[in-house]
Design an enzyme around this catalytic site. Structure first.
Site, mmCIF file in Angstrom:
data_model
loop_
_atom_site.group_PDB
_atom_site.id
_atom_site.type_symbol
_atom_site.label_atom_id
_atom_site.label_comp_id
_atom_site.label_asym_id
_atom_site.label_seq_id
_atom_site.Cartn_x
_atom_site.Cartn_y
_atom_site.Cartn_z
ATOM 1 C CG PHE A 1 -46.477 -5.294 26.948
ATOM 2 C CD1 PHE A 1 -45.889 -4.382 27.809
ATOM 3 C CD2 PHE A 1 -45.906 -6.552 26.841
ATOM 4 C CE1 PHE A 1 -44.758 -4.707 28.546
ATOM 5 C CE2 PHE A 1 -44.782 -6.896 27.584
ATOM 6 C CZ PHE A 1 -44.214 -5.973 28.426
ATOM 7 C CG ASP B 1 -51.088 -9.725 21.840
ATOM 8 O OD1 ASP B 1 -51.453 -10.442 22.799
ATOM 9 O OD2 ASP B 1 -50.110 -8.956 21.899
ATOM 10 C CG HIS C 1 -54.740 -6.941 27.378
ATOM 11 N ND1 HIS C 1 -54.793 -5.579 27.161
ATOM 12 C CD2 HIS C 1 -53.463 -7.202 27.726
ATOM 13 C CE1 HIS C 1 -53.598 -5.043 27.356
ATOM 14 N NE2 HIS C 1 -52.763 -6.013 27.688
ATOM 15 C CD GLN D 1 -47.309 -9.942 33.706
ATOM 16 O OE1 GLN D 1 -48.443 -9.665 33.312
ATOM 17 N NE2 GLN D 1 -46.656 -9.228 34.595
ATOM 18 C CE LYS E 1 -50.653 -9.077 30.490
ATOM 19 N NZ LYS E 1 -49.768 -9.464 29.427
ATOM 20 N NE ARG F 1 -36.040 -33.763 22.694
ATOM 21 C CZ ARG F 1 -35.798 -33.243 23.895
ATOM 22 N NH1 ARG F 1 -36.766 -32.700 24.613
ATOM 23 N NH2 ARG F 1 -34.579 -33.273 24.404
ATOM 24 C CE1 TYR G 1 -30.032 -34.828 24.065
ATOM 25 C CE2 TYR G 1 -29.341 -37.100 24.365
ATOM 26 C CZ TYR G 1 -29.558 -35.833 24.881
ATOM 27 O OH TYR G 1 -29.287 -35.582 26.203
ATOM 28 N NE ARG H 1 -39.281 -28.964 28.267
ATOM 29 C CZ ARG H 1 -38.035 -29.220 27.869
ATOM 30 N NH1 ARG H 1 -37.754 -29.441 26.600
ATOM 31 N NH2 ARG H 1 -37.059 -29.258 28.748
#
Ligand code: PLP
Length: 413
Positions: free
Chosen positions: A97, A168, A171, A194, A197, A226, A233, A243
């Site tokens: 992909f 990767d 899959h 996704q 999957k 962070r 901050y 996230r």
């Protein structure tokens, strides 16, 4: 004769539907509980999201896991913390992909394509060393379709050339190499959740590692730079908000409980289909590869040879097979380097040097897989019964019988 085919109005071989995703009230309640709690966000990356990260790390046998919005961002986080500098080269397969490769560009690296192994369609480890230069920084083996790459060979090359290995594993949830879960063998392993999957919350991603420094940096990059010891901050690293949400985390946690059963089912069905399809002339299942102990079959791939189907082009064959009720797909139309992104480079906002050209890139095995050979059966169909696998083979035989008996078969348009 052609009229016997479901594509031309004949009876369908496989009547059953293969649902995906699979869930029950457990998933619904888990998400509803989060909704009721009102704690929809996760600005601290703690609580339910952290709990799922730990659960997933433990499941894989890795020390650390960093969740994020998808399996592209997870790859990019891994590339960045592996120290990729502008212009550094990363070895990638062309049969994958786009995200495997576009994330290299996004991390200001230069993708270098190495052809795939004709037996497995995974990165051909014997061709990697010839592609290594003084700029090579990393290799991204893609465990394509859920089948383990030749990791001993790849790790050996990486060790000798001091390269990072980012798996990767988009899959490959639950698949194993020599008894170890994929994603735990390199410096980092990237997963996608996704919707297509094998483990899904619609969208989502995860990167696992055993390296505390990589972990710390990826966790920071995912959460606007962070650090745990900093203030709200205070931003230390050039990160963004990538996230995962608690709704996704609880959905994934419920789905993870189903994963081993589903993986076993797909693996068993894969072995059965290998037997059934090997008996059909012109159909060759991919080999089980190198050191693979569990194949999770995000895809079941076989090679199709039109010579045994009266010259019927692959795409027409796949249309016929899909019409017979087998959830299948023709796969990638071209190896990735043929995409306009690489051939035209008309919008390149990253550090890909102008001198980099893919005009002469040729990976013959990947070209043949795309154009002529590769047929994919999709993972949810691999969750069927043994009888369903027999029916898939029957559908292929039916097409073969019909097209062999036909004088003329429809040619590619
Ligand atoms: C799906 C996929 C990705 C990217 O995952 P997303 O969650 O869609 O961003 C990366 N690599 C491969 C091989 C994939 O199939």
């Amino acid at each position: 004769m052609l009229s016997q085919l479901a594509l031309h109005g004949g009876p369908k071989t496989v009547q059953k539907l293969f649902p995906w995703p699979i869930f029950d009230e457990g998933e619904v309640e888990a998400v509803a509980d989060v909704v009721r709690s009102g704690q929809w966000g996760n600005p601290d990356c703690t609580g339910l999201v952290e709990a799922f990260e730990q659960e997933f790390a433990k499941y894989c046998g890795a020390k650390y896991a960093v969740s994020c919005v998808n399996g592209s961002v997870s790859l990019r986080l891994a590339l960045i913390v592996c120290g990729l500098q502008p212009g550094d080269e990363v070895i990638v397969p062309p049969y994958t992909f786009i995200a495997t490769v576009s994330t290299v560009i996004e991390a200001n690296g230069v993708p270098v394509f190495v052809d795939i192994d004709p037996e497995t369609y995974n990165l051909d480890a014997t061709k990697i060393e010839a592609a290594i230069t003084s700029r090579t920084k990393a290799i991204i083996p893609v465990h394509f379709a859920g089948q383990a790459c030749d990791m001993d060979a790849i790790l050996d090359i990486a060790g000798r050339h001091k390269l990072r290995v980012i798996e990767d594993a988009a899959h490959a949830h639950g698949a194993e190499y020599k008894g170890r879960k994929l994603g735990t063998l390199g410096d980092a392993g990237s997963f996608s959740f996704q919707s297509s999957k094998n483990l899904t919350s619609g969208e989502g991603g995860m990167v696992i590692t055993n390296d505390p420094e990589l972990y710390r940096k990826m966790a920071s990059l995912r959460n606007v730079g962070r650090l745990p010891e900093g203030q709200w901050y205070d931003h230390f690293l050039p990160g963004c908000n990538y996230r995962l949400t608690p709704m996704q985390a609880v959905l994934l946690s419920s789905q993870l409980k189903r994963l081993d059963d589903q993986t076993r089912r797909r693996d068993d069905n894969g072995l059965l289909l290998n037997e059934l399809l090997s008996e059909i002339e012109g159909i060759t299942p991919l080999s089980r590869g190198h050191g693979e102990t569990v194949h999770c079959h995000h895809l079941y791939i076989f090679k199709y040879d039109p010579a045994h189907f009266n010259g019927l082009p692959k795409n027409e064959f796949v249309d016929m097979l899909a019409a017979e009720g087998v959830p299948c797909f023709r796969g990638y139309p071209h190896p990735l380097y043929k995409q306009p992104l690489f051939q035209e480079k008309f919008f390149m906002c990253y550090a890909l040097p102008d001198s980099v050209s893919y005009a002469d890139t040729v990976c013959p095995v990947a070209e043949q897989a795309c154009a002529e050979e590769a047929v994919w059966i999709l993972q949810h169909a691999m969750l069927g019964t043994a009888e369903d696998m027999v029916a898939f083979a029957k559908a292929i035989r039916k097409i073969q019988t019909v097209v062999r008996a036909s004088e003329k078969v429809p040619k590619s348009v």
